[in-house]
Design an enzyme around this catalytic site. Sequence first.
Site, short mmCIF file in Angstrom:
data_model
loop_
_atom_site.label_atom_id
_atom_site.label_comp_id
_atom_site.label_asym_id
_atom_site.label_seq_id
_atom_site.Cartn_x
_atom_site.Cartn_y
_atom_site.Cartn_z
N GLY A 266 -1.69 2.77 -3.59
CA GLY A 266 -1.06 1.31 -3.51
C GLY A 266 -2.30 0.80 -3.99
CE LYS B 60 -6.27 -5.08 12.45
NZ LYS B 60 -6.68 -6.44 12.09
N GLY C 91 -9.42 -9.40 4.31
CA GLY C 91 -8.97 -9.29 2.66
C GLY C 91 -9.96 -8.14 2.15
#
Lengths: 475, 475
Positions: free
Chosen positions: B47, B246, B344
């Site tokens: 990726g 999560k 991010g």
Amino acid sequence: MGIGSKPQASFPRNLEIPDRSRLDEWASEGTVACVNSCSSIGIGLAGFGTVGSGVWNTLQRNGDLITGRTGGNVVMHIAKILVRDLAKTRSTTTDAPAEMFTTDWHALVSDPAVDIVVELIGGTTDAFDIVAAALRAKKPVVTGNKALLAERGPELFAISRETDTPIHFEAAVAGGIPIIHAVQASFIGNRIKSFSGIINGTSNYILGRMTDAGLSFAAALQEAQNLGYAEADPALDVNGWDAAHKAILLAALAYGFTVDPEKIHVSGIEQVRPTDITFAKNLGYVVKLLAVIREHPSGAVELRVQPSFIPQAHILASVHGVFNAIAVHGDAAGESLFYGRGAGQDPTASSVVADLVEAARTLRQPSGHRGFLPYQESGELLPVEETSTPYYVRFDVTDRPGVVAEIARILADHGIGISGTHSPVNPSNPDADFVDMVFLLHTCTFGKLQGALHAVEELDCVNSTPVVFRIESLA
Amino acid sequence: MGIGSKPQASFPRNLEIPDRSRLDEWASEGTVACVNSCSSIGIGLAGFGTVGSGVWNTLQRNGDLITGRTGGNVVMHIAKILVRDLAKTRSTTTDAPAEMFTTDWHALVSDPAVDIVVELIGGTTDAFDIVAAALRAKKPVVTGNKALLAERGPELFAISRETDTPIHFEAAVAGGIPIIHAVQASFIGNRIKSFSGIINGTSNYILGRMTDAGLSFAAALQEAQNLGYAEADPALDVNGWDAAHKAILLAALAYGFTVDPEKIHVSGIEQVRPTDITFAKNLGYVVKLLAVIREHPSGAVELRVQPSFIPQAHILASVHGVFNAIAVHGDAAGESLFYGRGAGQDPTASSVVADLVEAARTLRQPSGHRGFLPYQESGELLPVEETSTPYYVRFDVTDRPGVVAEIARILADHGIGISGTHSPVNPSNPDADFVDMVFLLHTCTFGKLQGALHAVEELDCVNSTPVVFRIESLA
């Protein structure tokens, strides 16, 4: 791990015995190679005060959990405890058996049942000898002693390098907050741009009570002592040096070298007055004892500890009481903040135990321990004279016409801009002769400020050394 | 480490070459045993989107720093990169050479130059195959894929155990915040009492804009999409499942077993309206999408994700925009909070790089890798029906005399106390027929609440399913 000379049966009385049936089960799956041959790792505890007995209690309470979480790889027990006075031992809250105690540190370090040494006696002399001897005996060290590492770190890290034996010190900075590990491991891929930290809980408690309850410094300090938040001798807490020692360790992790304590600028909170707190509040700030560490584009490191005005809206302004918080800015991670209990028995024990597991995991690994070693031969410290912020300065003056003009003239002669000046009026005596005169100054170097303040001090209307606070934008 | 088949010369173009002279110097001191025999560790990057190119850039920028900080023990380079489309590769911002790319994941995993595999392709199918194949090839895995581990963790952790090869996943939870490492290593000596987390930045941004700018949910979502904070398909972010994945990972670390996603209660922010935000504000709360994980005295684990009212004074209320924060309560460390950028390019890359160093350090150690393995055979999940808090419930009703009385009667019949009820008046039409009717309810179990709400829904004046928020004290 398969390390340690103490067999299972030597677990202290009442220490929860790891669930052997579960370990055997894992071993029978062939996935935990060492379980059957593992013996328990022996810990030598030098110091059995608040933190030491906290470590005892934590291992007793959660030893099984730790073993489970490490897949059966870490089984630990306390093998020996160094105390100052054997007679006092009985009064501790733990049930450690009498035969475990010694007053001779050599006996502790050299005991073959001791695989890892925990130094919790404090100070920089005996503690130094114990840590050095343990490293030379190739026994990993866990310590919470910030003064020792800040003052004598270079000597100890050299021995650590030479003996390939780690020193772990999570407990030395910010109690239960895992900031050492965060910087050392989690942010290892980051260039650290800056730290801004509230890392002395005693000072923070005192400033908080001055802010919230309007107490004087002396009254707030007395309250902190009554509550056990400040030592009988609170000097290192309130003069900024406890925070400075911690800042030196954070800088070492981030920049690879140990800053010489004699070369940094540290001021404490002894001179903070209610008038400063009120003034800060009216301007949208709160007063905090702030440690600032910053790498400049030149590579020079700025490191200072001072009472500071920080914006009320900043998350650090919400750090109350004895809590600690450290803002870290990494070039990849961006802005982070770590917040928690900066001292106390159990939080500090939590960090000691984490380091014990770390030390146990790498015990007798062929190479590459995880302890910190300096990775720069030396580094450049930005002289405090070259650091720049805006300032709040309070002068103790004899009021007469011309005072403001004279001070302002000297500041102007030194090229320092003034953004405001103010003298808090005493409503019961608006024409008082002796007053506090406050100036807010534009950003300039500390050196330039000092030059101007020395000249101001020469004025006959100025009665004592001006008190300086940094104004931090924390942008 | 001395691992890796790529010699020094194979460093990608422009990747900063570690300062060999310094390494040799350390080696000559005899303190870094492997330096001369070290070769660089090869990374296979599956990726190469936002995070993948962030990893490339971080290693290029700070590779030398990492090597220095590990005492010369970790030298790494990217050896191979998996992409979907070779033609698109050129448009990336990095200078990775064309020959490094492949579209065949088998070629990446089996390449002898690849020592560690980084999975960043997302999803739970191909990603599963890649991770499983890497583990079977005894290549440690670093992944940021929370859905994969939450949905298929048990299968992958079983392979990890079987092959004694770790999976590291710091990047899977809260981007650049090192919460995984904190729970797994720093708090290893703690029984974790609870987590309360804001762990979906997109939801937090949307709720923040609804709060600060009075936007509708739809308008705030559109703005988040325009700014790149929300995916084109924002479903997992706004429906709570990203946060739930999560939370499942945090619970696994803390309690040792992987909660079945099908058994937990998750609700998102799609139904939050400006009226709820205003109501919360007037009561001294803010609305946040909160993940709550808590161990009950019975050992049962409570795990839920819901829009919640949290006190304005709580530090979590100050978490704005796309930031994340997780409060952790350990039995030794006490209350801690970790705050930072939850997503991010660079923050997530920071966590991937930390895991790469961790994987590199233990590569081919004889035993005892540091990856997470479940340490409880199974665990008990507290059914959501048995969880208790106070509630805010909004009913969409047709207003007529008797509505409040009828709803209140049903709540009373179910034994639920009411602390307040309110219908926001529309100033331009105070006698409107269709209104929101809000009830604040005392603490009761969610099961009891659901029973009452089902009965309320039967009333002909109630037009749709009531909307429920938890009121969290976070004490």
